[in-house]
Motif scaffolding. Structure first.
Motif, PDB file in Angstrom:
ATOM      1  N   ASP A   1      10.429  52.209  16.776  1.00  0.00           N
ATOM      2  CA  ASP A   1       9.199  51.581  16.258  1.00  0.00           C
ATOM      3  C   ASP A   1       8.379  52.623  15.526  1.00  0.00           C
ATOM      4  O   ASP A   1       8.118  53.723  16.044  1.00  0.00           O
ATOM      5  CB  ASP A   1       8.381  50.987  17.408  1.00  0.00           C
ATOM      6  N   TRP A   2       7.930  52.219  14.288  1.00  0.00           N
ATOM      7  CA  TRP A   2       7.025  53.089  13.558  1.00  0.00           C
ATOM      8  C   TRP A   2       5.640  52.975  14.140  1.00  0.00           C
ATOM      9  O   TRP A   2       5.266  51.983  14.771  1.00  0.00           O
ATOM     10  CB  TRP A   2       6.989  52.701  12.078  1.00  0.00           C
ATOM     11  N   SER A   3       4.845  53.994  13.907  1.00  0.00           N
ATOM     12  CA  SER A   3       3.452  53.928  14.356  1.00  0.00           C
ATOM     13  C   SER A   3       2.701  52.911  13.507  1.00  0.00           C
ATOM     14  O   SER A   3       2.813  52.915  12.271  1.00  0.00           O
ATOM     15  CB  SER A   3       2.791  55.301  14.228  1.00  0.00           C
ATOM     16  N   PRO A   4       1.944  52.009  14.070  1.00  0.00           N
ATOM     17  CA  PRO A   4       1.242  50.962  13.324  1.00  0.00           C
ATOM     18  C   PRO A   4       0.026  51.542  12.606  1.00  0.00           C
ATOM     19  O   PRO A   4      -0.431  52.646  12.910  1.00  0.00           O
ATOM     20  CB  PRO A   4       0.825  49.979  14.411  1.00  0.00           C
ATOM     21  N   PRO A   5      -0.548  50.814  11.654  1.00  0.00           N
ATOM     22  CA  PRO A   5      -1.784  51.265  10.990  1.00  0.00           C
ATOM     23  C   PRO A   5      -2.916  51.426  12.003  1.00  0.00           C
ATOM     24  O   PRO A   5      -2.979  50.716  13.018  1.00  0.00           O
ATOM     25  CB  PRO A   5      -2.078  50.146   9.996  1.00  0.00           C
TER      26      PRO A   5
ATOM     27  N   ILE B   1      11.617  59.559   4.835  1.00  0.00           N
ATOM     28  CA  ILE B   1      13.003  59.346   5.229  1.00  0.00           C
ATOM     29  C   ILE B   1      13.482  57.959   4.843  1.00  0.00           C
ATOM     30  O   ILE B   1      14.579  57.786   4.317  1.00  0.00           O
ATOM     31  CB  ILE B   1      13.163  59.566   6.750  1.00  0.00           C
ATOM     32  N   ASN B   2      12.641  56.940   5.054  1.00  0.00           N
ATOM     33  CA  ASN B   2      13.069  55.560   4.899  1.00  0.00           C
ATOM     34  C   ASN B   2      12.676  54.949   3.548  1.00  0.00           C
ATOM     35  O   ASN B   2      12.969  53.789   3.313  1.00  0.00           O
ATOM     36  CB  ASN B   2      12.485  54.710   6.020  1.00  0.00           C
ATOM     37  N   GLY B   3      12.012  55.672   2.711  1.00  0.00           N
ATOM     38  CA  GLY B   3      11.666  55.153   1.398  1.00  0.00           C
ATOM     39  C   GLY B   3      10.227  54.678   1.339  1.00  0.00           C
ATOM     40  O   GLY B   3       9.369  55.065   2.138  1.00  0.00           O
ATOM     41  N   THR B   4       9.920  53.795   0.355  1.00  0.00           N
ATOM     42  CA  THR B   4       8.568  53.311   0.091  1.00  0.00           C
ATOM     43  C   THR B   4       8.085  52.432   1.232  1.00  0.00           C
ATOM     44  O   THR B   4       8.790  51.520   1.695  1.00  0.00           O
ATOM     45  CB  THR B   4       8.545  52.528  -1.223  1.00  0.00           C
TER      46      THR B   4
ATOM     47  N   ASP C   1       3.101  43.114   1.211  1.00  0.00           N
ATOM     48  CA  ASP C   1       3.815  44.263   0.638  1.00  0.00           C
ATOM     49  C   ASP C   1       2.976  44.978  -0.434  1.00  0.00           C
ATOM     50  O   ASP C   1       3.411  45.178  -1.575  1.00  0.00           O
ATOM     51  CB  ASP C   1       5.149  43.812   0.035  1.00  0.00           C
ATOM     52  N   VAL C   2       1.784  45.338  -0.050  1.00  0.00           N
ATOM     53  CA  VAL C   2       0.912  46.071  -0.973  1.00  0.00           C
ATOM     54  C   VAL C   2       1.030  47.559  -0.673  1.00  0.00           C
ATOM     55  O   VAL C   2       1.240  47.978   0.477  1.00  0.00           O
ATOM     56  CB  VAL C   2      -0.553  45.605  -0.839  1.00  0.00           C
ATOM     57  N   LEU C   3       0.918  48.378  -1.713  1.00  0.00           N
ATOM     58  CA  LEU C   3       0.995  49.817  -1.532  1.00  0.00           C
ATOM     59  C   LEU C   3      -0.337  50.420  -1.099  1.00  0.00           C
ATOM     60  O   LEU C   3      -0.357  51.474  -0.457  1.00  0.00           O
ATOM     61  CB  LEU C   3       1.462  50.473  -2.835  1.00  0.00           C
ATOM     62  N   GLU C   4      -1.437  49.792  -1.476  1.00  0.00           N
ATOM     63  CA  GLU C   4      -2.749  50.313  -1.120  1.00  0.00           C
ATOM     64  C   GLU C   4      -3.030  50.075   0.363  1.00  0.00           C
ATOM     65  O   GLU C   4      -2.475  49.159   0.986  1.00  0.00           O
ATOM     66  CB  GLU C   4      -3.833  49.643  -1.963  1.00  0.00           C
ATOM     67  N   ARG C   5      -3.910  50.868   0.889  1.00  0.00           N
ATOM     68  CA  ARG C   5      -4.296  50.733   2.292  1.00  0.00           C
ATOM     69  C   ARG C   5      -5.625  49.995   2.398  1.00  0.00           C
ATOM     70  O   ARG C   5      -6.543  50.393   3.095  1.00  0.00           O
ATOM     71  CB  ARG C   5      -4.380  52.120   2.937  1.00  0.00           C
TER      72      ARG C   5
ATOM     73  N   ARG D   1       0.289  45.467   9.258  1.00  0.00           N
ATOM     74  CA  ARG D   1       1.436  46.246   9.715  1.00  0.00           C
ATOM     75  C   ARG D   1       2.060  46.957   8.522  1.00  0.00           C
ATOM     76  O   ARG D   1       1.865  46.571   7.363  1.00  0.00           O
ATOM     77  CB  ARG D   1       2.466  45.375  10.405  1.00  0.00           C
ATOM     78  N   ALA D   2       2.844  48.007   8.844  1.00  0.00           N
ATOM     79  CA  ALA D   2       3.604  48.734   7.826  1.00  0.00           C
ATOM     80  C   ALA D   2       5.046  48.265   7.861  1.00  0.00           C
ATOM     81  O   ALA D   2       5.609  47.991   8.926  1.00  0.00           O
ATOM     82  CB  ALA D   2       3.525  50.231   8.091  1.00  0.00           C
ATOM     83  N   ASN D   3       5.684  48.188   6.694  1.00  0.00           N
ATOM     84  CA  ASN D   3       7.057  47.695   6.640  1.00  0.00           C
ATOM     85  C   ASN D   3       7.778  48.227   5.396  1.00  0.00           C
ATOM     86  O   ASN D   3       7.150  48.665   4.419  1.00  0.00           O
ATOM     87  CB  ASN D   3       7.084  46.164   6.641  1.00  0.00           C
ATOM     88  N   THR D   4       9.124  48.209   5.513  1.00  0.00           N
ATOM     89  CA  THR D   4       9.999  48.498   4.374  1.00  0.00           C
ATOM     90  C   THR D   4      10.892  47.282   4.167  1.00  0.00           C
ATOM     91  O   THR D   4      10.618  46.206   4.691  1.00  0.00           O
ATOM     92  CB  THR D   4      10.843  49.751   4.643  1.00  0.00           C
ATOM     93  N   ALA D   5      11.968  47.490   3.417  1.00  0.00           N
ATOM     94  CA  ALA D   5      12.847  46.344   3.149  1.00  0.00           C
ATOM     95  C   ALA D   5      13.570  45.876   4.411  1.00  0.00           C
ATOM     96  O   ALA D   5      13.911  44.709   4.549  1.00  0.00           O
ATOM     97  CB  ALA D   5      13.854  46.714   2.066  1.00  0.00           C
ATOM     98  N   GLN D   6      13.809  46.805   5.377  1.00  0.00           N
ATOM     99  CA  GLN D   6      14.571  46.435   6.564  1.00  0.00           C
ATOM    100  C   GLN D   6      13.812  46.670   7.867  1.00  0.00           C
ATOM    101  O   GLN D   6      14.205  46.098   8.895  1.00  0.00           O
ATOM    102  CB  GLN D   6      15.890  47.233   6.604  1.00  0.00           C
ATOM    103  N   HIS D   7      12.777  47.476   7.850  1.00  0.00           N
ATOM    104  CA  HIS D   7      12.083  47.816   9.098  1.00  0.00           C
ATOM    105  C   HIS D   7      10.598  47.559   8.931  1.00  0.00           C
ATOM    106  O   HIS D   7      10.059  47.508   7.816  1.00  0.00           O
ATOM    107  CB  HIS D   7      12.332  49.285   9.462  1.00  0.00           C
ATOM    108  N   PHE D   8       9.894  47.418  10.040  1.00  0.00           N
ATOM    109  CA  PHE D   8       8.445  47.210  10.043  1.00  0.00           C
ATOM    110  C   PHE D   8       7.885  47.696  11.361  1.00  0.00           C
ATOM    111  O   PHE D   8       8.601  47.824  12.367  1.00  0.00           O
ATOM    112  CB  PHE D   8       8.104  45.728   9.824  1.00  0.00           C
TER     113      PHE D   8
END
Length: 395
Positions: free
Chosen positions: A22-26, A52-55, A83-87, A107-114
């Motif tokens: 699990d990634w750390s949440p915002p 490591i995991n991309g954008t 899926d916005v890049l800004e915070r 939440r934060a997410n990529t194409a396969q993980h969140f």
């Protein structure tokens, strides 16, 4: 190169653990709000996983608080930013009710993980900041100050009083010379306020802020507006204005008179020039009683003789020429009719005596001869203007 069985198992376990980690949440969620404009902001510091995991993108949603009491499968979360890049995420267009309570999550997410969701509760009526009046107008009316206040506006350009019924205004006013430190405060719900009992002919400044006492919310101040109060004009000012007007009128009249005088003098010098007569004519006019007239009054039967005197340097006596008008009879001795033939001889003797008197030594007094010739020529010019019955005598 072949791997041992234990090494293969360890590598598989590491890969599975990285995939399921699990990634750390915002973190540090907050809402910046003014009237009905809401913006959700957050922080996210797991930059190593992002490399490591991309954008990494973010997703933000909201749910009415009363719906959160239902089972999780009935929660109908509304996505505002996907899926916005800004915070940050702007919830203004979500049309959240100003008096409602909402749950906001991101939440934060990529194409396969969140990552996991991070929630925050938001109540606009309690937490949204109140804006200042949209405009303030200050005018002076008969010695008082009239203040016209426009209500703060929502995101749809509607008055905030439709959402905040108990909103009030705090009016701060003070004399400009004394400064804001001595400002007085007036609380009111009216949009038009009149400040009375003020000093006449004094500069006052005003600024206004909105106030909501239920949640103890106070807006920022509006722009400062200043104006001068009016009043009755003192008597000394009226007298001073009167004196100034008299002075201005006098100067204008003096300027007009001076201009007229200059114009009149210019016209007079053009049409009536100041030309003086020659000095010898002025002397004749001044000595009129002592000097005979240039032209004696004409008479019908009078005959005049003209004597021309010519002087020479020689001692020879010039001949005397007597011209007698042709219209007269040569047999007639004189115009007096006395028949005395001695008139001509007497006249000839007098002419000879006058000639002998004027024939003095020319070598000693040349100026006298020149003056005599000039005067004789002048007399000739005057006498030539007489009638044809003139007797000319040239000597």
């Amino acid at each position: 190169m072949k791997l041992r069985g234990s090494e293969v198992c360890v590598s598989l376990l590491v890969c599975v653990s990285l995939a399921l980690a699990d990634w750390s949440p915002p973190q540090n969620l907050s809402v910046q709000s003014l009237n009905t404009q809401y913006v959700l902001r957050w922080d996210w510091a797991d930059d190593q996983q992002s490399a490591i995991n991309g954008t990494i993108t973010f997703t933000a949603q909201y749910l009415a608080a009363f719906k959160s009491r239902k089972p999780p499968h009935q929660h109908n979360w509304m996505t505002v930013c996907a899926d916005v890049l800004e915070r940050r995420c702007d919830f203004t267009d979500a049309k959240l009710s100003y008096l409602g309570i909402y749950l906001l999550r991101v939440r934060a997410n990529t194409a396969q993980h969140f990552s996991n969701w991070t929630n925050i509760t938001f109540c606009p009526d309690k937490e949204a900041d109140l804006g200042p009046p949209s405009s303030v107008k200050l005018t002076s009316v008969k010695g008082d100050l009239e203040i016209v206040i426009a209500d703060p506006l929502s995101s749809t350009n509607k008055s905030m009083k439709t959402l905040v019924n108990d909103m009030q205004y705090l009016i701060h006013y003070w004399k400009q010379l004394e400064g804001y430190q001595k400002a007085e405060v007036l609380k009111t719900q009216n949009n038009v306020v009149t400040l009375s009992e003020l000093d006449r002919w004094t500069e006052y400044c005003v600024k206004v802020q909105s106030r909501y006492d239920f949640y103890n919310k106070t807006s920022d101040f509006s722009d400062i507006h200043c104006t001068r109060t009016e009043g009755l004009i003192p008597y000394w000012q009226i007298f001073l204005y009167f004196l100034l007007s008299l002075g201005v009128c006098f100067l204008l009249g003096l300027l007009v008179w001076f201009s007229f005088y200059k114009v009149f003098k210019s016209f007079k010098s053009i049409f009536y020039p100041n030309v003086q007569l020659p000095s010898h004519i002025q002397e004749l006019w001044l000595s009129d009683s002592e000097t005979p007239h240039l032209l004696p009054p004409p008479s019908s039967g009078s005959v005049w003789d003209q004597l021309d005197m010519i002087s020479t340097e020689t001692d020879t006596v010039p001949d005397i020429q007597i011209s007698i008008p042709e219209d007269q009879d040569t047999s007639v001795p004189s115009r007096h009719g006395s028949g005395d033939s001695g008139f001509n001889s007497t006249e000839e003797d007098s002419s000879l005596r006058q000639l002998s008197f004027t024939r003095h030594d020319t070598r000693t007094d040349t100026h006298t001869d020149t003056h005599t010739d000039h005067r004789c020529k002048t007399d000739m010019q005057h006498r030539e203007e007489m009638h044809d019955g003139t007797l000319e005598i040239c000597a």
